[in-house]
Design a protein around this motif. Structure first.
Motif, PDB file in Angstrom:
ATOM      1  N   LEU A 189      43.977  37.239  53.839  1.00 18.37           N
ATOM      2  CA  LEU A 189      42.850  38.067  53.416  1.00 18.37           C
ATOM      3  C   LEU A 189      42.763  38.084  51.893  1.00 18.37           C
ATOM      4  CD1 LEU A 189      43.545  41.125  55.750  1.00 18.37           C
ATOM      5  CD2 LEU A 189      41.907  39.290  56.159  1.00 18.37           C
ATOM      6  N   LEU A 190      41.561  37.948  51.379  1.00 21.52           N
ATOM      7  CA  LEU A 190      41.280  38.086  49.949  1.00 21.52           C
ATOM      8  C   LEU A 190      40.353  39.281  49.765  1.00 21.52           C
ATOM      9  CD1 LEU A 190      40.461  34.351  49.134  1.00 21.52           C
ATOM     10  CD2 LEU A 190      42.467  35.585  48.304  1.00 21.52           C
ATOM     11  N   GLY A 191      40.671  40.145  48.779  1.00 20.06           N
ATOM     12  CA  GLY A 191      39.795  41.260  48.479  1.00 20.06           C
ATOM     13  C   GLY A 191      39.933  42.381  49.494  1.00 20.06           C
ATOM     14  N   PRO A 192      39.033  43.400  49.364  1.00 17.26           N
ATOM     15  CA  PRO A 192      37.996  43.537  48.336  1.00 17.26           C
ATOM     16  C   PRO A 192      38.618  43.892  46.987  1.00 17.26           C
ATOM     17  CG  PRO A 192      38.130  45.555  49.598  1.00 17.26           C
ATOM     18  CD  PRO A 192      39.104  44.581  50.234  1.00 17.26           C
ATOM     19  N   GLY A 193      37.751  44.138  46.012  1.00 13.68           N
ATOM     20  CA  GLY A 193      38.231  44.507  44.694  1.00 13.68           C
ATOM     21  C   GLY A 193      37.492  43.753  43.612  1.00 13.68           C
ATOM     22  N   SER A 194      37.844  44.024  42.382  1.00  6.96           N
ATOM     23  CA  SER A 194      37.188  43.383  41.247  1.00  6.96           C
ATOM     24  C   SER A 194      37.350  41.873  41.353  1.00  6.96           C
ATOM     25  CB  SER A 194      37.787  43.892  39.937  1.00  6.96           C
ATOM     26  OG  SER A 194      37.614  45.288  39.818  1.00  6.96           O
ATOM     27  N   LEU A 195      36.242  41.168  41.428  1.00  2.52           N
ATOM     28  CA  LEU A 195      36.275  39.740  41.730  1.00  2.52           C
ATOM     29  C   LEU A 195      37.072  38.951  40.697  1.00  2.52           C
ATOM     30  CD1 LEU A 195      35.199  37.361  43.468  1.00  2.52           C
ATOM     31  CD2 LEU A 195      33.220  37.290  41.923  1.00  2.52           C
ATOM     32  N   TYR A 196      36.708  39.108  39.428  1.00  3.52           N
ATOM     33  CA  TYR A 196      37.296  38.282  38.371  1.00  3.52           C
ATOM     34  C   TYR A 196      38.611  38.831  37.827  1.00  3.52           C
ATOM     35  CZ  TYR A 196      32.942  35.592  38.106  1.00  3.52           C
ATOM     36  OH  TYR A 196      31.862  34.784  38.399  1.00  3.52           O
ATOM     37  N   THR A 197      38.887  40.123  38.022  1.00  5.73           N
ATOM     38  CA  THR A 197      40.075  40.706  37.398  1.00  5.73           C
ATOM     39  C   THR A 197      41.122  41.201  38.400  1.00  5.73           C
ATOM     40  OG1 THR A 197      38.914  42.834  37.181  1.00  5.73           O
ATOM     41  CG2 THR A 197      38.872  41.350  35.274  1.00  5.73           C
ATOM     42  N   SER A 198      40.829  41.141  39.711  1.00 11.71           N
ATOM     43  CA  SER A 198      41.832  41.512  40.711  1.00 11.71           C
ATOM     44  C   SER A 198      42.076  40.418  41.737  1.00 11.71           C
ATOM     45  CB  SER A 198      41.413  42.792  41.450  1.00 11.71           C
ATOM     46  OG  SER A 198      41.596  43.935  40.651  1.00 11.71           O
ATOM     47  N   VAL A 199      40.999  39.789  42.225  1.00 13.84           N
ATOM     48  CA  VAL A 199      41.141  38.817  43.306  1.00 13.84           C
ATOM     49  C   VAL A 199      41.436  37.420  42.766  1.00 13.84           C
ATOM     50  CG1 VAL A 199      40.033  37.766  45.312  1.00 13.84           C
ATOM     51  CG2 VAL A 199      39.612  40.180  44.774  1.00 13.84           C
ATOM     52  N   ILE A 200      40.540  36.900  41.931  1.00 17.28           N
ATOM     53  CA  ILE A 200      40.677  35.529  41.432  1.00 17.28           C
ATOM     54  C   ILE A 200      41.938  35.311  40.603  1.00 17.28           C
ATOM     55  CG2 ILE A 200      39.619  33.847  39.856  1.00 17.28           C
ATOM     56  CD1 ILE A 200      36.895  34.639  41.007  1.00 17.28           C
ATOM     57  N   PRO A 201      42.432  36.288  39.811  1.00 17.71           N
ATOM     58  CA  PRO A 201      43.642  36.016  39.018  1.00 17.71           C
ATOM     59  C   PRO A 201      44.819  35.498  39.836  1.00 17.71           C
ATOM     60  CG  PRO A 201      42.610  38.001  38.211  1.00 17.71           C
ATOM     61  CD  PRO A 201      41.840  37.598  39.446  1.00 17.71           C
ATOM     62  N   ASN A 202      44.941  35.900  41.088  1.00 14.48           N
ATOM     63  CA  ASN A 202      46.008  35.360  41.927  1.00 14.48           C
ATOM     64  C   ASN A 202      45.839  33.865  42.150  1.00 14.48           C
ATOM     65  OD1 ASN A 202      47.559  37.890  43.028  1.00 14.48           O
ATOM     66  ND2 ASN A 202      45.395  38.413  43.214  1.00 14.48           N
ATOM     67  N   LEU A 203      44.594  33.420  42.282  1.00 17.15           N
ATOM     68  CA  LEU A 203      44.306  32.011  42.547  1.00 17.15           C
ATOM     69  C   LEU A 203      44.426  31.155  41.296  1.00 17.15           C
ATOM     70  CD1 LEU A 203      41.211  32.521  44.866  1.00 17.15           C
ATOM     71  CD2 LEU A 203      43.617  32.225  45.533  1.00 17.15           C
ATOM     72  N   LEU A 204      44.591  31.791  40.135  1.00 11.47           N
ATOM     73  CA  LEU A 204      44.795  31.044  38.899  1.00 11.47           C
ATOM     74  C   LEU A 204      46.242  30.565  38.771  1.00 11.47           C
ATOM     75  CD1 LEU A 204      42.733  33.280  36.435  1.00 11.47           C
ATOM     76  CD2 LEU A 204      41.986  31.228  37.653  1.00 11.47           C
ATOM     77  N   VAL A 205      47.114  31.063  39.638  1.00 15.16           N
ATOM     78  CA  VAL A 205      48.477  30.526  39.731  1.00 15.16           C
ATOM     79  C   VAL A 205      48.377  29.298  40.629  1.00 15.16           C
ATOM     80  CG1 VAL A 205      50.844  30.980  40.448  1.00 15.16           C
ATOM     81  CG2 VAL A 205      49.454  32.828  39.471  1.00 15.16           C
ATOM     82  N   PRO A 206      48.567  28.091  40.081  1.00 17.67           N
ATOM     83  CA  PRO A 206      48.265  26.869  40.841  1.00 17.67           C
ATOM     84  C   PRO A 206      48.902  26.810  42.219  1.00 17.67           C
ATOM     85  CG  PRO A 206      48.661  26.324  38.544  1.00 17.67           C
ATOM     86  CD  PRO A 206      48.991  27.782  38.698  1.00 17.67           C
ATOM     87  N   GLU A 207      50.161  27.188  42.330  1.00 21.58           N
ATOM     88  CA  GLU A 207      50.845  27.096  43.631  1.00 21.58           C
ATOM     89  C   GLU A 207      50.293  28.079  44.648  1.00 21.58           C
ATOM     90  OE1 GLU A 207      55.249  25.535  42.186  1.00 21.58           O
ATOM     91  OE2 GLU A 207      54.911  27.668  42.499  1.00 21.58           O
ATOM     92  N   ILE A 208      49.735  29.193  44.189  1.00 26.54           N
ATOM     93  CA  ILE A 208      49.109  30.143  45.114  1.00 26.54           C
ATOM     94  C   ILE A 208      47.832  29.535  45.689  1.00 26.54           C
ATOM     95  CG2 ILE A 208      47.986  32.390  45.340  1.00 26.54           C
ATOM     96  CD1 ILE A 208      50.994  32.632  45.079  1.00 26.54           C
ATOM     97  N   ALA A 209      46.991  28.973  44.818  1.00 29.39           N
ATOM     98  CA  ALA A 209      45.750  28.351  45.292  1.00 29.39           C
ATOM     99  C   ALA A 209      46.048  27.196  46.240  1.00 29.39           C
ATOM    100  CB  ALA A 209      44.920  27.879  44.104  1.00 29.39           C
TER     101      ALA A 209
END
Length: 321
Positions: A189-209
């Motif tokens: 599950l992704l979200g809910p929450g602030s799109l750019y400052t809560s959800v997407i930051p996790n996906l900026l870790v390459p191994e997480i994405a």
């Protein structure tokens, strides 16, 4: 309360919720309502409030979103009651007790974040586990109307259109527990929450994405009820989903769980449950919380969300009877 669930989920089901802040807390509440013990993968990019002060003073990653997830999963008890308390005066003004406990566990454990969070989870009797997405100290960056803005708080409060977000440094490793939980998940599950400052930051870790993309588990994005002034002003649900998919560039399908009910009060615009994308399936339901007078507010109701997630879980794991 809105009545009993149609069923509870198999408590052995492995569910991972990715995000941060109050949005992630609502998802965790819903999963616990279903009798599950979820894994939370949490952003560490916050630089405001108590987390920001501790980051600045101790050169550590943000603790606040992990503290909130721990609070949500905690069983009732004296420590759970005090964990979220904030001091209102003096040198500790603004600090949450839980953040200070996590800091103490970090210092006692020689800076091992995973051990500190796991120990806090045991102290609280958490119904699930909390993992930082990375144990590296990172700064969230964004390009807003062509200008580079650094820091989560600055990004959330700068007026303009967010064109791109990234992490500095960008090549940090994922926390092993977070990566392992995603790899073993039966539902992500992704979200809910602030799109750019809560959800997407996790996906900026390459191994997480990469782990999310490689997983064969159903992937569900719990859409926000309204746009967020500043961060996602002017964005409809379609734009939210398209932005999210830019950070999941593979070809795997995504289910979007969207609110379809009375519009929620709040400073943002309500998001119609409409998404037209070849990789996206939309599931709708009334997900909004109500005040005692019946007013619809811009926050997910954990039990309404649980009812929808229980149906998704049933579809993902059909009965073999």
């Amino acid at each position: 309360m809105h009545g009993s669930f149609s069923h509870t989920a198999d408590p052995r089901t492995s569910v991972v919720a990715i995000g941060g802040g109050h949005g992630l807390a609502r998802t965790l509440e819903a999963l616990v309502e279903l009798g599950l013990h979820p894994d939370a993968v949490v952003t560490v990019a916050d630089d405001g409030g108590s987390s920001g002060k501790l980051r600045s003073d101790h050169k550590i990653m943000a603790l606040g979103d992990m503290r909130m997830a721990l609070e949500t999963l905690a069983r009732t008890g004296p420590l759970a009651t005090v964990f979220g308390h904030r001091f209102s005066a003096g040198q500790l003004e603004g600090h949450a007790v839980g953040n200070l406990i996590l800091l103490a566990l970090l210092e006692q454990g020689g800076g091992d974040v995973g051990t500190a969070v796991a120990t806090a989870g045991r102290m609280l009797g958490c119904a699930g586990r909390v993992h930082p997405c990375t144990t590296s100290e990172v700064t969230l960056c964004a390009r807003i109307d062509g200008t580079t803005v650094r820091g989560q708080v600055a990004i959330a409060t700068t007026v303009g259109t967010i064109e791109e977000v990234w992490s500095d440094p960008g090549d940090v490793p994922a926390f092993r527990g977070a990566r392992g939980a995603i790899e073993a998940a039966e539902l992500i599950l992704l979200g809910p929450g602030s799109l750019y400052t809560s959800v997407i930051p996790n996906l900026l870790v390459p191994e997480i994405a990469v782990a999310v993309e490689a997983s064969t588990a159903p992937l569900v994005y719990v859409g926000n009820l309204t746009s967020q002034p500043g961060e996602t002003a002017g964005m409809d649900l379609q734009a939210h989903v398209e932005a999210l998919l830019r950070y999941l560039p593979g070809r795997r399908p995504v289910t979007v769980l969207a609110h379809d009910g009375p519009p929620a009060e709040g400073s943002g615009a309500s998001l119609a449950p409409v998404v037209d994308h070849p990789r996206v399936r939309v599931v709708t339901g009334d997900l909004a919380s109500r005040r005692p007078d019946g007013t619809v507010v811009a926050a997910h109701d954990s039990q309404r969300l649980a009812n929808q997630l229980s149906q998704i879980l049933t579809a993902a794991r059909p009965s073999t009877a």
